[in-house]
Design a protein around this motif. Structure first.
Motif, mmCIF file in Angstrom:
data_model
loop_
_atom_site.group_PDB
_atom_site.id
_atom_site.type_symbol
_atom_site.label_atom_id
_atom_site.label_comp_id
_atom_site.label_asym_id
_atom_site.label_seq_id
_atom_site.Cartn_x
_atom_site.Cartn_y
_atom_site.Cartn_z
ATOM 1 N N LYS A 57 0.856 -1.183 0.000
ATOM 2 C CA LYS A 57 0.000 0.000 0.000
ATOM 3 C C LYS A 57 0.891 1.231 0.000
ATOM 4 O O LYS A 57 2.072 1.161 0.403
ATOM 5 C CB LYS A 57 -0.951 0.016 1.194
ATOM 6 C CG LYS A 57 -0.280 0.048 2.549
ATOM 7 C CD LYS A 57 -1.328 0.031 3.661
ATOM 8 C CE LYS A 57 -0.660 0.075 5.038
ATOM 9 N NZ LYS A 57 -1.655 0.084 6.143
ATOM 10 N N ALA A 58 0.324 2.348 -0.456
ATOM 11 C CA ALA A 58 1.116 3.568 -0.590
ATOM 12 C C ALA A 58 0.342 4.754 -0.050
ATOM 13 O O ALA A 58 -0.890 4.785 -0.097
ATOM 14 C CB ALA A 58 1.485 3.798 -2.057
ATOM 15 N N ASP A 59 1.083 5.747 0.469
ATOM 16 C CA ASP A 59 0.442 6.984 0.922
ATOM 17 C C ASP A 59 0.833 8.129 -0.010
ATOM 18 O O ASP A 59 1.444 7.916 -1.064
ATOM 19 C CB ASP A 59 0.807 7.293 2.380
ATOM 20 C CG ASP A 59 2.308 7.452 2.597
ATOM 21 O OD1 ASP A 59 3.007 7.879 1.648
ATOM 22 O OD2 ASP A 59 2.793 7.166 3.712
ATOM 23 N N SER A 60 0.486 9.339 0.378
ATOM 24 C CA SER A 60 0.680 10.492 -0.517
ATOM 25 C C SER A 60 2.150 10.806 -0.770
ATOM 26 O O SER A 60 2.477 11.527 -1.722
ATOM 27 C CB SER A 60 -0.021 11.719 0.077
ATOM 28 O OG SER A 60 0.514 12.028 1.358
ATOM 29 N N LYS A 61 3.057 10.283 0.058
ATOM 30 C CA LYS A 61 4.485 10.540 -0.149
ATOM 31 C C LYS A 61 5.073 9.697 -1.275
ATOM 32 O O LYS A 61 6.167 9.997 -1.763
ATOM 33 C CB LYS A 61 5.254 10.263 1.148
ATOM 34 C CG LYS A 61 4.904 11.185 2.303
ATOM 35 C CD LYS A 61 5.711 10.819 3.527
ATOM 36 C CE LYS A 61 5.358 11.716 4.714
ATOM 37 N NZ LYS A 61 6.124 11.337 5.936
ATOM 38 N N ALA A 62 4.378 8.648 -1.647
ATOM 39 C CA ALA A 62 4.913 7.737 -2.650
ATOM 40 C C ALA A 62 4.937 8.406 -4.018
ATOM 41 O O ALA A 62 4.047 9.176 -4.376
ATOM 42 C CB ALA A 62 4.076 6.461 -2.699
ATOM 43 N N VAL A 63 5.966 8.084 -4.779
ATOM 44 C CA VAL A 63 6.120 8.592 -6.134
ATOM 45 C C VAL A 63 5.744 7.484 -7.108
ATOM 46 O O VAL A 63 6.130 6.321 -6.919
ATOM 47 C CB VAL A 63 7.564 9.058 -6.384
ATOM 48 C CG1 VAL A 63 7.741 9.531 -7.825
ATOM 49 C CG2 VAL A 63 7.943 10.162 -5.397
ATOM 50 N N ALA A 64 4.979 7.842 -8.119
ATOM 51 C CA ALA A 64 4.564 6.838 -9.089
ATOM 52 C C ALA A 64 5.789 6.203 -9.740
ATOM 53 O O ALA A 64 6.759 6.879 -10.090
ATOM 54 C CB ALA A 64 3.677 7.483 -10.148
ATOM 55 N N GLY A 65 5.737 4.883 -9.880
ATOM 56 C CA GLY A 65 6.859 4.180 -10.488
ATOM 57 C C GLY A 65 6.659 2.684 -10.462
ATOM 58 O O GLY A 65 5.710 2.167 -9.851
ATOM 59 N N ASN A 66 7.572 1.970 -11.100
ATOM 60 C CA ASN A 66 7.541 0.508 -11.159
ATOM 61 C C ASN A 66 8.814 -0.048 -10.538
ATOM 62 O O ASN A 66 9.912 0.484 -10.760
ATOM 63 C CB ASN A 66 7.411 0.033 -12.607
ATOM 64 C CG ASN A 66 6.125 0.497 -13.257
ATOM 65 O OD1 ASN A 66 5.044 0.299 -12.720
ATOM 66 N ND2 ASN A 66 6.229 1.135 -14.422
ATOM 67 N N TYR A 67 8.657 -1.144 -9.796
ATOM 68 C CA TYR A 67 9.780 -1.762 -9.103
ATOM 69 C C TYR A 67 9.743 -3.274 -9.306
ATOM 70 O O TYR A 67 8.677 -3.850 -9.542
ATOM 71 C CB TYR A 67 9.742 -1.440 -7.608
ATOM 72 C CG TYR A 67 9.667 0.035 -7.291
ATOM 73 C CD1 TYR A 67 10.818 0.779 -7.064
ATOM 74 C CD2 TYR A 67 8.447 0.688 -7.232
ATOM 75 C CE1 TYR A 67 10.759 2.137 -6.770
ATOM 76 C CE2 TYR A 67 8.372 2.052 -6.947
ATOM 77 C CZ TYR A 67 9.531 2.768 -6.717
ATOM 78 O OH TYR A 67 9.461 4.101 -6.438
ATOM 79 N N SER A 68 10.925 -3.896 -9.156
ATOM 80 C CA SER A 68 11.040 -5.353 -9.223
ATOM 81 C C SER A 68 11.442 -5.863 -7.847
ATOM 82 O O SER A 68 12.407 -5.353 -7.242
ATOM 83 C CB SER A 68 12.089 -5.779 -10.259
ATOM 84 O OG SER A 68 11.699 -5.371 -11.558
ATOM 85 N N VAL A 69 10.730 -6.847 -7.339
ATOM 86 C CA VAL A 69 10.940 -7.325 -5.973
ATOM 87 C C VAL A 69 11.230 -8.827 -5.990
ATOM 88 O O VAL A 69 10.628 -9.587 -6.760
ATOM 89 C CB VAL A 69 9.704 -7.039 -5.100
ATOM 90 C CG1 VAL A 69 9.889 -7.570 -3.686
ATOM 91 C CG2 VAL A 69 9.394 -5.542 -5.066
#
Length: 483
Positions: free
Chosen positions: A84-96
């Motif tokens: 989950k993300a809040d307003s501080k998160a920046v749009a983007g894609n990640y590999s986990v």
């Protein structure tokens, strides 16, 4: 059955009722018309105020900058990790990648043939992470596994340490204390030392051996020997190829504004192939679109209510009296609607989004709003960052609408004042009816008195007339004519 006068034979009560009704009818009809019109307007204003209040709630929900700051977060495999993300998160894609989960320590101590057998008095020291070991003082020489379990649970309750007894029905492993800790992470393995005590109590001492390498065969051991059930360890994972670790499975600091909750490690095959799982952070466009639809629905509901309250319906052709809504021609409704339409039509901001039509929201001929989904989706994709400034803030569209709506719904506002005025009118109608009833009652009493006196006088005159006729007919020389 009419009650006639004794002397005159006239219907006195009927004549009095006719005169009284003729006197009361005009005023009574006037009061009935006033009451009906006032009650209809009172009810109409109540419906109008309720509809405005509902619309006001929708406007307030949309007049929130946080709505446009919300972020969505999506996991490619929710069984491996949720996000989950809040307003501080920046749009983007990640590999986990998730190699291991964080886990706490769990050990099984030396097994005994009889859980009720005495192990003697002494002192145990249990380490399981943290600053100070937990000390268990056994003063009773008859202390058994059950007593030790209860003492550990009492002393370790607030520190996350618990104990239970597992008893092998076949007797091979015996009865043993199983200690569990809630403290996950490297270095938090449970170990037990016996500071004082006899040989039986000393059997509870245990130091975990080093964690074996993955896939290594565990050494053969006495079935009753103490052993590690799970080792305390950190979660180990990688984000975009960067290896990381955490003492818990809830990770809040790896990506700014994003919370990862690890659910399970990836399969051995996935890890061998270096397969990764996608993590996507984006703007909550679906949430904003849903809020815009609620706004349009709320506005259209308001328009529907206003339309029904101000509608004029023709009845029976040209000669019929039309049916009118309770607020036809009402100045408050006209003023409100004029202001609302002005707010919706006036541009806001200096960006590419200035009016609702730029978002695909247009006004129909009947005054309602309609959404063009394709245009709205395009506007959300291309101009999402501009929406907060258009809708929120002191000069935003929703703030203007709130300022327009507030005077009508607030305590002591326009509609409340009008409602109180109508209540006073209804109270005045009641007072006038009571006054009319008293006046008509006095009139009826006066007329009855007058008619009864007239009836009595007529009765006396009739008696006198009969007497004179009789007296004259008996005079000498009076010849009676035969009929």
């Amino acid at each position: 059955m009419a009650i006639t006068g004794i002397g005159s034979g006239m219907d006195i009560q009927g004549m009095v009722n006719a005169l009284v009704n003729a006197e009361a009818a005009p005023k009574s009809a006037q009061l009935n018309r006033l009451e009906k019109a006032t009650t209809a307007k009172f009810s109409g204003l109540g419906q109008f105020r309720s509809a405005i209040s509902d619309f006001q709630s929708v406007v307030k929900d949309l007049n929130s900058a946080s709505l446009f700051e919300k972020r969505t977060a999506t996991s490619g495999k929710t069984d491996v990790f949720s996000v989950k993300a809040d307003s501080k998160a920046v749009a983007g894609n990640y590999s986990v990648q998730v190699f291991t989960l964080a886990q706490s320590s769990k050990v099984a101590l030396q097994g005994f043939d009889d859980p009720a057998a005495s192990l003697g008095a002494g002192e145990l020291s249990i380490s399981f992470g943290g600053d100070e070991p937990l000390t268990i003082d056994l003063a009773d020489e008859a202390s058994s596994l059950t007593d030790i379990r209860d003492a550990i649970n009492k002393a370790g309750k607030d520190q996350g340490l618990s104990a239970t007894i597992v008893n092998d029905p076949n007797g091979e492993s015996g009865a043993r204390l199983v200690l569990s800790s809630t403290k996950a992470g490297d270095g938090n393995d449970i170990s037990v030392s016996v500071a004082t005590g006899g040989a039986e109590l000393q059997k509870l001492a245990f130091t975990p051996p080093p964690q074996p390498a993955p896939g290594a065969e565990p050494p053969a051991a006495d079935p009753k020997a103490a052993k590690v059930i799970t080792y305390a360890q950190d979660a180990r994972f990688a984000i975009d190829g960067i290896n990381m670790s955490s003492a818990t499975n809830t990770i809040t600091e790896a990506i700014d504004g994003v919370t990862l909750t690890l659910q399970s490690a990836q399969s051995k095959e996935d890890l061998e192939k270096a397969n990764t799982i996608s993590l996507t952070v984006g703007e909550d466009r679906a949430g904003v679109k849903s809020s815009l639809k609620k706004f349009v629905d709320g506005y259209n509901k308001l328009m529907s209510t206003v339309g029904s309250l101000t509608k004029v319906t023709a009845v029976g052709g040209d000669g019929g009296t039309p049916l009118t809504g309770a607020l036809v021609g009402d100045a408050s409704v006209r003023s409100f609607m004029s202001s609302i339409r002005g707010d919706l039509g006036n541009p806001a901001g200096t960006s590419e989004v200035k009016i609702l039509a730029d978002l695909g929201i247009s006004t129909q001929r009947d005054g309602t709003l309609k959404i063009d989904d394709a245009r709205l989706d395009k506007a959300l994709d291309e101009n999402f960052s501009q929406l907060s400034g258009f809708f929120t803030g002191e000069t935003g569209l929703m703030a203007r609408l709130e300022n327009t709506v507030k005077p009508y719904t607030q305590t002591g506002g326009i509609l409340e004042s009008r409602t109180k005025g109508l209540q006073n009118t209804l109270s005045s109608v009641d007072d006038q009816r009571e006054s009319l009833t008293r006046r008509i009652g006095k009139l009826e009493a006066r007329l009855l008195s007058q008619f009864n006196k007239m009836d009595s006088l007529l009765g006396q005159m009739n008696q006198t007339s009969s007497f004179l006729v009789g007296a004259l007919s008996n005079l000498p020389g009076v010849v009676k004519k035969d009929n």
